[in-house]
Design an enzyme around this catalytic site. Sequence first.
Site, PDB file in Angstrom:
ATOM      1  N   THR A   1      70.675 -16.156  11.187  1.00  0.00           N
ATOM      2  CA  THR A   1      69.481 -16.663  11.880  1.00  0.00           C
ATOM      3  C   THR A   1      69.893 -17.601  13.004  1.00  0.00           C
ATOM      4  O   THR A   1      71.073 -17.912  13.157  1.00  0.00           O
ATOM      5  CB  THR A   1      68.577 -17.447  10.911  1.00  0.00           C
ATOM      6  OG1 THR A   1      69.285 -18.614  10.488  1.00  0.00           O
ATOM      7  CG2 THR A   1      68.192 -16.610   9.702  1.00  0.00           C
TER       8      THR A   1
ATOM      9  N   ASP B   1      56.231 -31.817  14.264  1.00  0.00           N
ATOM     10  CA  ASP B   1      57.569 -32.387  14.136  1.00  0.00           C
ATOM     11  C   ASP B   1      57.491 -33.339  12.942  1.00  0.00           C
ATOM     12  O   ASP B   1      56.750 -34.325  12.986  1.00  0.00           O
ATOM     13  CB  ASP B   1      57.900 -33.137  15.438  1.00  0.00           C
ATOM     14  CG  ASP B   1      59.237 -33.851  15.369  1.00  0.00           C
ATOM     15  OD1 ASP B   1      59.733 -34.113  14.254  1.00  0.00           O
ATOM     16  OD2 ASP B   1      59.780 -34.150  16.441  1.00  0.00           O
ATOM     17  N   VAL B   2      58.233 -33.036  11.885  1.00  0.00           N
ATOM     18  CA  VAL B   2      58.074 -33.809  10.640  1.00  0.00           C
ATOM     19  C   VAL B   2      58.556 -35.255  10.756  1.00  0.00           C
ATOM     20  O   VAL B   2      58.262 -36.064   9.873  1.00  0.00           O
ATOM     21  CB  VAL B   2      58.755 -33.122   9.426  1.00  0.00           C
ATOM     22  CG1 VAL B   2      58.053 -31.829   9.078  1.00  0.00           C
ATOM     23  CG2 VAL B   2      60.247 -32.923   9.655  1.00  0.00           C
TER      24      VAL B   2
ATOM     25  N   LYS C   1      70.347 -30.385   0.547  1.00  0.00           N
ATOM     26  CA  LYS C   1      69.751 -29.315  -0.277  1.00  0.00           C
ATOM     27  C   LYS C   1      69.706 -29.717  -1.758  1.00  0.00           C
ATOM     28  O   LYS C   1      68.785 -29.330  -2.472  1.00  0.00           O
ATOM     29  CB  LYS C   1      70.504 -27.995  -0.092  1.00  0.00           C
ATOM     30  CG  LYS C   1      70.366 -27.368   1.299  1.00  0.00           C
ATOM     31  CD  LYS C   1      68.923 -27.044   1.683  1.00  0.00           C
ATOM     32  CE  LYS C   1      68.858 -26.184   2.943  1.00  0.00           C
ATOM     33  NZ  LYS C   1      67.466 -25.983   3.410  1.00  0.00           N
TER      34      LYS C   1
ATOM     35  N   TYR D   1      79.634 -26.921   4.978  1.00  0.00           N
ATOM     36  CA  TYR D   1      78.195 -27.114   4.751  1.00  0.00           C
ATOM     37  C   TYR D   1      77.872 -28.613   4.629  1.00  0.00           C
ATOM     38  O   TYR D   1      76.794 -29.076   4.989  1.00  0.00           O
ATOM     39  CB  TYR D   1      77.717 -26.326   3.530  1.00  0.00           C
ATOM     40  CG  TYR D   1      76.225 -26.061   3.541  1.00  0.00           C
ATOM     41  CD1 TYR D   1      75.635 -25.341   4.568  1.00  0.00           C
ATOM     42  CD2 TYR D   1      75.409 -26.552   2.524  1.00  0.00           C
ATOM     43  CE1 TYR D   1      74.267 -25.105   4.584  1.00  0.00           C
ATOM     44  CE2 TYR D   1      74.039 -26.312   2.526  1.00  0.00           C
ATOM     45  CZ  TYR D   1      73.478 -25.591   3.559  1.00  0.00           C
ATOM     46  OH  TYR D   1      72.123 -25.368   3.574  1.00  0.00           O
TER      47      TYR D   1
ATOM     48  N   GLY E   1      58.564 -23.479  10.180  1.00  0.00           N
ATOM     49  CA  GLY E   1      59.965 -23.143  10.438  1.00  0.00           C
ATOM     50  C   GLY E   1      60.229 -21.802  11.090  1.00  0.00           C
ATOM     51  O   GLY E   1      61.356 -21.310  11.049  1.00  0.00           O
TER      52      GLY E   1
ATOM     53  N   SER F   1      69.502 -20.811  13.266  1.00  0.00           N
ATOM     54  CA  SER F   1      70.181 -21.988  12.707  1.00  0.00           C
ATOM     55  C   SER F   1      71.629 -21.689  12.358  1.00  0.00           C
ATOM     56  O   SER F   1      72.521 -22.481  12.626  1.00  0.00           O
ATOM     57  CB  SER F   1      69.491 -22.456  11.422  1.00  0.00           C
ATOM     58  OG  SER F   1      68.387 -23.230  11.728  1.00  0.00           O
TER      59      SER F   1
ATOM     60  N   SER G   1      63.934 -15.485  11.856  1.00  0.00           N
ATOM     61  CA  SER G   1      63.787 -16.638  10.958  1.00  0.00           C
ATOM     62  C   SER G   1      63.397 -16.204   9.552  1.00  0.00           C
ATOM     63  O   SER G   1      62.596 -15.280   9.375  1.00  0.00           O
ATOM     64  CB  SER G   1      62.681 -17.569  11.469  1.00  0.00           C
ATOM     65  OG  SER G   1      63.018 -18.115  12.718  1.00  0.00           O
ATOM     66  N   ILE G   2      63.933 -16.895   8.551  1.00  0.00           N
ATOM     67  CA  ILE G   2      63.531 -16.667   7.159  1.00  0.00           C
ATOM     68  C   ILE G   2      62.023 -16.905   7.039  1.00  0.00           C
ATOM     69  O   ILE G   2      61.324 -16.152   6.364  1.00  0.00           O
ATOM     70  CB  ILE G   2      64.313 -17.602   6.212  1.00  0.00           C
ATOM     71  CG1 ILE G   2      65.812 -17.264   6.250  1.00  0.00           C
ATOM     72  CG2 ILE G   2      63.772 -17.497   4.790  1.00  0.00           C
ATOM     73  CD1 ILE G   2      66.692 -18.234   5.473  1.00  0.00           C
TER      74      ILE G   2
HETATM   75  C1  1JT Z   1      71.066 -25.688   8.732  1.00  0.00           C
HETATM   76  C2  1JT Z   1      71.955 -24.897   9.461  1.00  0.00           C
HETATM   77  C3  1JT Z   1      70.759 -25.360   7.409  1.00  0.00           C
HETATM   78  C4  1JT Z   1      72.532 -23.801   8.878  1.00  0.00           C
HETATM   79  C5  1JT Z   1      72.239 -23.474   7.557  1.00  0.00           C
HETATM   80  C6  1JT Z   1      71.352 -24.252   6.825  1.00  0.00           C
HETATM   81  N1  1JT Z   1      71.245 -23.703   5.584  1.00  0.00           N
HETATM   82  C7  1JT Z   1      72.045 -22.630   5.534  1.00  0.00           C
HETATM   83  N2  1JT Z   1      72.643 -22.484   6.708  1.00  0.00           N
HETATM   84  C8  1JT Z   1      73.592 -21.450   7.030  1.00  0.00           C
HETATM   85  C9  1JT Z   1      74.995 -21.882   6.687  1.00  0.00           C
HETATM   86  C10 1JT Z   1      75.551 -22.992   7.273  1.00  0.00           C
HETATM   87  C11 1JT Z   1      76.869 -23.385   6.972  1.00  0.00           C
HETATM   88  C12 1JT Z   1      77.592 -22.669   6.074  1.00  0.00           C
HETATM   89  C13 1JT Z   1      77.018 -21.557   5.474  1.00  0.00           C
HETATM   90  C14 1JT Z   1      75.723 -21.170   5.786  1.00  0.00           C
HETATM   91  C15 1JT Z   1      72.313 -25.224  10.876  1.00  0.00           C
HETATM   92  C16 1JT Z   1      71.385 -26.248  11.507  1.00  0.00           C
HETATM   93  C17 1JT Z   1      71.088 -27.357  10.575  1.00  0.00           C
HETATM   94  C18 1JT Z   1      70.388 -26.851   9.328  1.00  0.00           C
HETATM   95  O1  1JT Z   1      78.861 -23.107   5.812  1.00  0.00           O
HETATM   96  C19 1JT Z   1      79.787 -22.178   5.418  1.00  0.00           C
HETATM   97  C20 1JT Z   1      77.490 -24.594   7.639  1.00  0.00           C
END
Ligand code: 1JT
Length: 253
Positions: A191, A62-63, A160, A153, A11, A193, A17-18
């Site tokens: 990050t 690629d998983v 998750k 989210y 990742g 993402s 990146s984390i």
């Molecule tokens: C993904 C993305 C997984 C963003 C992510 C994630 N896990 C945490 N974040 C950050 C985040 C995202 C949202 C949020 C708060 C934090 C993007 C690509 C797909 C995987 O909502 C307030 C939506």
Amino acid sequence: MLQDKIGLVLGVANKRSIAWACAESCIEHGAKIAFTYQGERLQRNVEKVTADLEDTLLIPCDVTNQAEVDAAFEAIDKKYGRLDFVIHSIAFAPREALEGEFVATTRDAFLTALEISAYSLTQIARAAKPLMKDGGSIVTMSYYGAEKVVQNYNVMGVAKSALESSTRYLANDLGRQGIRVNAISAGPLNTLSARGVKDLGGFLKHVEERSPLRRNVEAREVGDTALFLVSGLSSGITGETIYVDCGYNIMGV
Ligand code: 1JT
């Protein structure tokens, strides 16, 4: 702390990146690390970030492609002959699924998010198991939206939840082999993402105002917790989700 240990980190997309923060903390403490990337664009990024490391291994993985996963673990077996820890830091959901109402989530977005963000942990744990000859430690990344509703989210929250539950079931299966499985629930970080997230700035400011430490978490702090979880210091901890969020999750009103 991790002298003579071999790790796999999935990742890394770039320096923010984390996954990279986790790798840096582990490397500082003596670990050798192999990295996987998804696709050619990320291959170039991972090459750049890891350019100064010695004795590393960069492998496509690629998983959603089982043959690639099998080949990745064969490459690790061939080069190192063993594996001591895995840091799983991958997730994906289509951009449209991370805004608006959860009720609008399509079947396709749901299955994709759950496949890449949750099922991949089980897939990777199964592949890692035969290489973890003296036991091992597997760490994955979660987020508060697994447990409570976080606007936007959406399907990632459901993914998750599945990931945290998978962490417990895997911990039970793999415990007899001395393999521990834990999740880190990290506070929001800026990050690659997270870039796609609507109003990330406002969201980070909210955490800054509400968390007990009155700030956002740093990637380095998540990396150091991953280091703790893959090291012998955490030998009695498995199946757990550890919050690294400046205390945000403990707050009520
Ligand atoms: C993904 C993305 C997984 C963003 C992510 C994630 N896990 C945490 N974040 C950050 C985040 C995202 C949202 C949020 C708060 C934090 C993007 C690509 C797909 C995987 O909502 C307030 C939506």
